[in-house]
Design an enzyme around this catalytic site. Structure first.
Site, PDB file in Angstrom:
ATOM      1  N   ASP A 285       0.873  -1.290  -0.218  1.00 56.61           N
ATOM      2  CA  ASP A 285      -0.093  -0.124  -0.104  1.00 56.61           C
ATOM      3  C   ASP A 285       1.088   1.299   0.056  1.00 56.61           C
ATOM      4  OD1 ASP A 285      -2.374   1.652   0.361  1.00 56.61           O
ATOM      5  OD2 ASP A 285      -1.665   1.731   2.488  1.00 56.61           O
TER       6      ASP A 285
ATOM      7  N   ASP B 291      -0.254   5.151   0.890  1.00 58.22           N
ATOM      8  CA  ASP B 291      -0.684   6.139   2.061  1.00 58.22           C
ATOM      9  C   ASP B 291      -0.643   5.558   3.518  1.00 58.22           C
ATOM     10  OD1 ASP B 291      -0.849   8.558   0.483  1.00 58.22           O
ATOM     11  OD2 ASP B 291      -3.115   7.618  -0.263  1.00 58.22           O
TER      12      ASP B 291
ATOM     13  N   GLU C  65     -14.030   3.739   7.824  1.00 60.32           N
ATOM     14  CA  GLU C  65     -13.094   3.106   7.407  1.00 60.32           C
ATOM     15  C   GLU C  65     -12.250   2.323   8.580  1.00 60.32           C
ATOM     16  OE1 GLU C  65      -9.105   3.307   4.745  1.00 60.32           O
ATOM     17  OE2 GLU C  65     -10.275   5.142   5.156  1.00 60.32           O
TER      18      GLU C  65
ATOM     19  N   SER D 201      -2.487   1.154  -4.590  1.00 60.00           N
ATOM     20  CA  SER D 201      -2.652   2.263  -3.844  1.00 60.00           C
ATOM     21  C   SER D 201      -4.279   2.638  -4.208  1.00 60.00           C
ATOM     22  CB  SER D 201      -1.941   3.739  -3.915  1.00 60.00           C
ATOM     23  OG  SER D 201      -2.597   4.688  -3.323  1.00 60.00           O
ATOM     24  N   ALA D 202      -5.152   3.036  -3.411  1.00 62.43           N
ATOM     25  CA  ALA D 202      -6.434   3.654  -3.380  1.00 62.43           C
ATOM     26  C   ALA D 202      -6.315   5.262  -3.625  1.00 62.43           C
ATOM     27  CB  ALA D 202      -7.369   3.212  -2.300  1.00 62.43           C
TER      28      ALA D 202
ATOM     29  N   LYS E 168      -9.458  -4.037  -3.211  1.00 60.54           N
ATOM     30  CA  LYS E 168      -8.292  -4.314  -3.638  1.00 60.54           C
ATOM     31  C   LYS E 168      -8.166  -5.721  -4.095  1.00 60.54           C
ATOM     32  CE  LYS E 168      -5.405  -0.815  -1.555  1.00 60.54           C
ATOM     33  NZ  LYS E 168      -4.357  -0.463  -0.678  1.00 60.54           N
TER      34      LYS E 168
ATOM     35  N   ASP F   1      -1.796  -1.174   5.818  1.00 66.20           N
ATOM     36  CA  ASP F   1      -2.192  -0.444   7.024  1.00 66.20           C
ATOM     37  C   ASP F   1      -3.585  -0.714   7.499  1.00 66.20           C
ATOM     38  OD1 ASP F   1      -2.758   1.523   4.895  1.00 66.20           O
ATOM     39  OD2 ASP F   1      -3.292   2.903   6.597  1.00 66.20           O
TER      40      ASP F   1
END
Length: 293
Positions: A63, A65, A110, A178-179, A227, A252
């Site tokens: 990931d 961020d 989230e 990454s989102a 994902k 994370d």
């Protein structure tokens, strides 16, 4: 039959097992109080198996961020790729206000450990979609992204240079999944001089018109909890990752655990989760082999 090993007498059937223990290199990082493991022996065996197989069998999926970037520095949150766009060069005050309202509404959902991923999924789609619609309305210019990154307080994690350089030296592919916003992500690693040939990125990319103005986002929306679908849909196209059955996975959030689902028949999977906030709740409910903060 008895074989002699200094200070040890043991039947032959135990010699290989003991020799294996004697030749293991210690991993002092695993003893740190900031590292939590459900089964330390399993973590160690996975690491040793990956070491024996060598760099040619390894791939890293991460990931971005709050995983490759810092969560906070000197008591202040470090911006995500979406947050970096919160710059007067790119968006107006009204957009900033609306994005903060969305963050305050959806981010607690989230990270809510009491909710299932299935419950969160449609809400994450709502959040990302609303943010992207706001950004499109701002008609962001592509040529201003680099300056926005330079003016931000974006920071990669301590030790990032060694991490990126070592993977490059060993020709180990690094897939950043990454989102966030791919265009901003690329600029962050470029300005930190680690956008190297072995780095591959799956993310939400902006679609600019001929004048360099944002008009849409490309392809399938990627958010925290879809994902797995992204991993499966991109797996065939990432030839650099094929034939590498050992996976080091960094993330994370629980949604990051599915990033390796596109890897067919992996032999060893070591998952490392960064507990950036709500460390007590996450350490009780998360499933990675290793967690750290």
């Amino acid at each position: 039959m008895i074989y002699h090993i200094p200070s040890i007498y043991t039947p032959v059937r135990s010699v290989l097992a003991i020799w294996h223990q004697l030749t293991k290199a210690e991993i002092p990082e695993l003893a740190k109080c900031s590292v939590l493991m459900r089964e330390r022996s399993r973590v160690e065996e996975t690491i040793y198996a990956m070491q024996r197989a060598g760099a040619g069998s390894l791939q890293v999926i991460s990931d971005f961020d709050m995983t490759l970037t810092r969560f906070a520095h000197n008591g202040k949150r470090v911006p995500t790729t979406h947050n970096i766009l919160d710059n007067q060069l790119l968006i107006d005050e009204d957009c900033t206000k609306k994005m903060k309202e969305l963050l305050n509404t959806y981010y607690p959902i989230e990270i809510d450990a009491s909710r299932t991923a299935e419950e969160k999924l449609p809400l994450m789609v709502e959040w990302w979609t609303k943010v992207h619609e706001l950004l499109i309305q701002q008609r962001i210019r592509k040529d201003m992204l680099a300056q926005a990154v330079r003016e931000s307080s974006a920071m990669l994690r301590e030790g990032y240079k060694v991490f990126f350089d070592r993977l490059t030296e060993q020709q180990v592919p690094l897939l950043i999944f990454s989102a966030g916003v791919g265009d901003v992500l690329e600029e962050v690693i470029r300005q930190n001089h680690v956008f190297l040939p072995n780095v591959h990125i799956i993310s939400n990319y902006m679609d600019f018109d001929q004048t360099g103005v944002l008009r849409a986002f490309k392809g399938q929306l990627i958010h925290t909890f879809n994902k797995r679908e992204g991993a499966l849909s991109h797996a065939a196209g990432l030839r650099a990752l094929q034939g590498r059955p050992n996976v080091l996975l960094l993330g994370d959030s629980l949604g990051d655990l599915t990033m390796a689902d596109g890897v067919s028949e992996h032999q060893n999977l070591l998952t490392i989760g960064f507990l950036n906030d709500q460390t007590r709740e996450k350490s009780r409910t998360s499933t990675p082999l290793t967690s750290c903060w």
